[in-house]
Design a protein around this motif. Sequence first.
Motif, PDB file in Angstrom:
ATOM      1  N   ASN A   1      18.721   1.468   9.307  1.00 62.48           N
ATOM      2  CA  ASN A   1      18.243   2.501  10.216  1.00 62.48           C
ATOM      3  C   ASN A   1      17.391   3.583   9.542  1.00 62.48           C
ATOM      4  N   VAL A   2      17.402   3.618   8.205  1.00 57.88           N
ATOM      5  CA  VAL A   2      16.654   4.649   7.484  1.00 57.88           C
ATOM      6  C   VAL A   2      15.885   3.996   6.340  1.00 57.88           C
ATOM      7  N   ASN A   3      14.637   4.418   6.154  1.00 57.26           N
ATOM      8  CA  ASN A   3      13.911   4.028   4.954  1.00 57.26           C
ATOM      9  C   ASN A   3      13.441   5.279   4.215  1.00 57.26           C
ATOM     10  N   TRP A   4      12.880   5.076   3.047  1.00 54.74           N
ATOM     11  CA  TRP A   4      12.518   6.177   2.149  1.00 54.74           C
ATOM     12  C   TRP A   4      11.111   5.904   1.633  1.00 54.74           C
ATOM     13  N   GLU A   5      10.207   6.844   1.844  1.00 54.97           N
ATOM     14  CA  GLU A   5       8.835   6.680   1.382  1.00 54.97           C
ATOM     15  C   GLU A   5       8.515   7.726   0.324  1.00 54.97           C
ATOM     16  N   TRP A   6       7.958   7.263  -0.782  1.00 52.55           N
ATOM     17  CA  TRP A   6       7.602   8.143  -1.896  1.00 52.55           C
ATOM     18  C   TRP A   6       6.162   8.622  -1.746  1.00 52.55           C
ATOM     19  N   MET A   7       5.962   9.943  -1.904  1.00 53.69           N
ATOM     20  CA  MET A   7       4.634  10.540  -1.922  1.00 53.69           C
ATOM     21  C   MET A   7       4.507  11.373  -3.195  1.00 53.69           C
ATOM     22  N   HIS A   8       3.391  11.210  -3.898  1.00 49.04           N
ATOM     23  CA  HIS A   8       3.198  11.916  -5.169  1.00 49.04           C
ATOM     24  C   HIS A   8       2.774  13.365  -4.949  1.00 49.04           C
ATOM     25  N   LEU A   9       3.422  14.271  -5.677  1.00 55.02           N
ATOM     26  CA  LEU A   9       3.003  15.669  -5.705  1.00 55.02           C
ATOM     27  C   LEU A   9       3.234  16.229  -7.107  1.00 55.02           C
ATOM     28  N   PRO A  10       2.417  15.792  -8.090  1.00 52.70           N
ATOM     29  CA  PRO A  10       2.542  16.355  -9.439  1.00 52.70           C
ATOM     30  C   PRO A  10       2.077  17.811  -9.435  1.00 52.70           C
ATOM     31  N   LEU A  11       2.961  18.720  -9.751  1.00 55.13           N
ATOM     32  CA  LEU A  11       2.647  20.147  -9.703  1.00 55.13           C
ATOM     33  C   LEU A  11       1.750  20.543 -10.874  1.00 55.13           C
ATOM     34  N   ASP A  12       0.885  21.522 -10.628  1.00 56.12           N
ATOM     35  CA  ASP A  12      -0.106  21.921 -11.635  1.00 56.12           C
ATOM     36  C   ASP A  12       0.532  22.270 -12.970  1.00 56.12           C
ATOM     37  N   PHE A  13       1.655  22.990 -12.936  1.00 54.02           N
ATOM     38  CA  PHE A  13       2.263  23.426 -14.204  1.00 54.02           C
ATOM     39  C   PHE A  13       3.023  22.317 -14.922  1.00 54.02           C
ATOM     40  N   HIS A  14       3.049  21.112 -14.332  1.00 51.08           N
ATOM     41  CA  HIS A  14       3.616  19.932 -14.993  1.00 51.08           C
ATOM     42  C   HIS A  14       2.533  18.946 -15.425  1.00 51.08           C
ATOM     43  N   ASN A  15       1.279  19.269 -15.124  1.00 54.88           N
ATOM     44  CA  ASN A  15       0.180  18.375 -15.476  1.00 54.88           C
ATOM     45  C   ASN A  15      -0.372  18.710 -16.857  1.00 54.88           C
ATOM     46  N   PRO A  16      -0.979  17.708 -17.533  1.00 51.51           N
ATOM     47  CA  PRO A  16      -1.359  16.382 -17.024  1.00 51.51           C
ATOM     48  C   PRO A  16      -0.248  15.339 -17.053  1.00 51.51           C
ATOM     49  N   VAL A  17       0.926  15.704 -17.596  1.00 53.06           N
ATOM     50  CA  VAL A  17       1.990  14.717 -17.775  1.00 53.06           C
ATOM     51  C   VAL A  17       2.418  14.108 -16.436  1.00 53.06           C
ATOM     52  N   ALA A  18       2.734  14.938 -15.442  1.00 52.61           N
ATOM     53  CA  ALA A  18       3.253  14.432 -14.174  1.00 52.61           C
ATOM     54  C   ALA A  18       2.230  13.554 -13.461  1.00 52.61           C
ATOM     55  N   ARG A  19       0.969  13.957 -13.498  1.00 60.62           N
ATOM     56  CA  ARG A  19      -0.074  13.165 -12.837  1.00 60.62           C
ATOM     57  C   ARG A  19      -0.237  11.816 -13.525  1.00 60.62           C
TER      58      ARG A  19
ATOM     59  N   GLU B   1       0.824  -1.203   0.000  1.00 62.42           N
ATOM     60  CA  GLU B   1       0.000   0.000   0.000  1.00 62.42           C
ATOM     61  C   GLU B   1       0.863   1.260   0.000  1.00 62.42           C
ATOM     62  N   ARG B   2       1.933   1.239   0.799  1.00 60.46           N
ATOM     63  CA  ARG B   2       2.861   2.366   0.872  1.00 60.46           C
ATOM     64  C   ARG B   2       4.123   2.022   0.094  1.00 60.46           C
ATOM     65  N   ASN B   3       4.651   3.017  -0.604  1.00 59.26           N
ATOM     66  CA  ASN B   3       5.846   2.802  -1.411  1.00 59.26           C
ATOM     67  C   ASN B   3       7.078   3.149  -0.583  1.00 59.26           C
ATOM     68  N   ILE B   4       7.608   2.120   0.087  1.00 59.32           N
ATOM     69  CA  ILE B   4       8.735   2.295   0.993  1.00 59.32           C
ATOM     70  C   ILE B   4       9.934   1.508   0.480  1.00 59.32           C
ATOM     71  N   TYR B   5      11.092   2.178   0.459  1.00 57.73           N
ATOM     72  CA  TYR B   5      12.346   1.536   0.081  1.00 57.73           C
ATOM     73  C   TYR B   5      13.199   1.380   1.334  1.00 57.73           C
ATOM     74  N   GLY B   6      13.554   0.150   1.650  1.00 59.50           N
ATOM     75  CA  GLY B   6      14.353  -0.115   2.833  1.00 59.50           C
ATOM     76  C   GLY B   6      13.553  -0.794   3.929  1.00 59.50           C
ATOM     77  N   ASN B   7      14.145  -0.862   5.088  1.00 63.08           N
ATOM     78  CA  ASN B   7      13.561  -1.530   6.250  1.00 63.08           C
ATOM     79  C   ASN B   7      12.314  -0.795   6.723  1.00 63.08           C
ATOM     80  N   THR B   8      11.173  -1.445   6.678  1.00 56.11           N
ATOM     81  CA  THR B   8       9.920  -0.793   7.076  1.00 56.11           C
ATOM     82  C   THR B   8       9.883  -0.484   8.574  1.00 56.11           C
TER      83      THR B   8
END
Length: 303
Positions: free
Chosen positions: A147-165, A106-113
């Motif tokens: 000791n560290v993981n990395w979680e991705w969260m989407h934030l397609p900016l309006d001026f990059h849409n619709p491509v980024a979205r 469900e969550r996009n996590i890289y590394g040890n959860t």
Amino acid sequence: MSDNENKTLPSADATKDTPVAMNRNMLILVGAAIAILCALVAGFFFYLKQPAQSSGEQSAPITFKNKQEFVNAVAEAFDEIVAQRHKQEAQIKLQNYALAPAEPTERNIYGNTQARFSLVEFSDLECPYCKRLHPTPKAIVEGSKGNVNWEWMHLPLDFHNPVARTEAIAAECAGSIGGNRTFWAYIHEVFEQSQGGGRALPDLHGIAASLAVDKDAFATCLAEERFAAKVDEQTRRAATLGISGTPATFVVDNLTGKQELISGARPVQAILAVIAKLKAESEEADPAIAQDPNAAPAAPQAQ
């Protein structure tokens, strides 16, 4: 820092998966298919003229009843070559993100959860500064000994849409089919192949195929925008946090709940300094935490 504040961009690192390398691979692929085609053509015209063999002789060679049967055999042979090539390439690309769970999550996590610290990054796949930052969290996670993981969260900016979205939705589709490791590899490939700035979509279906993602399942998922709600919800979450530019990364101490926001494409040492600061503050507030075996990670070794 938003991605339009700075005008000087670094050149991309040369890799074995550059367009030039991929084109060379495709030439090899086409050459192999042509060789098979020539062999089948020769076989077609030669074997149709041969007399039937007796039951005591070796098995009869492959023959074709008509031209269409021959054409179908050539197409199947070519498809098989392409599929095998994609599987080989996919294994290499997925191995680059071996610390991600192989199964869909469900969550996009890289590394040890269960890591003590998390780098929660709000990012836009058309943002050049997000592309610049992208190798940095990965290097920190891989050098942190869990000791560290990395979680991705989407934030397609309006001026990059619709491509980024659309790219964000495509990445979620790939991950839902191929697994979390495939999600991260897909993100990497989009950064590599996109022109940036929301100018044009890269070949989203081709990227999925190169990672051995089922093409029909991916096409259906993307056409239905199956993960649009997830992408839009994360975008709204960023707004409630006051984030308007990318990349924006929260360094989170999961032991204490404290966090600090880092804006822009910061270097490894800057992010590690924030992790060390959060750890020091926690130990000052509660000396017992100093006995915690999860030490602040050291800087990753230079590659």
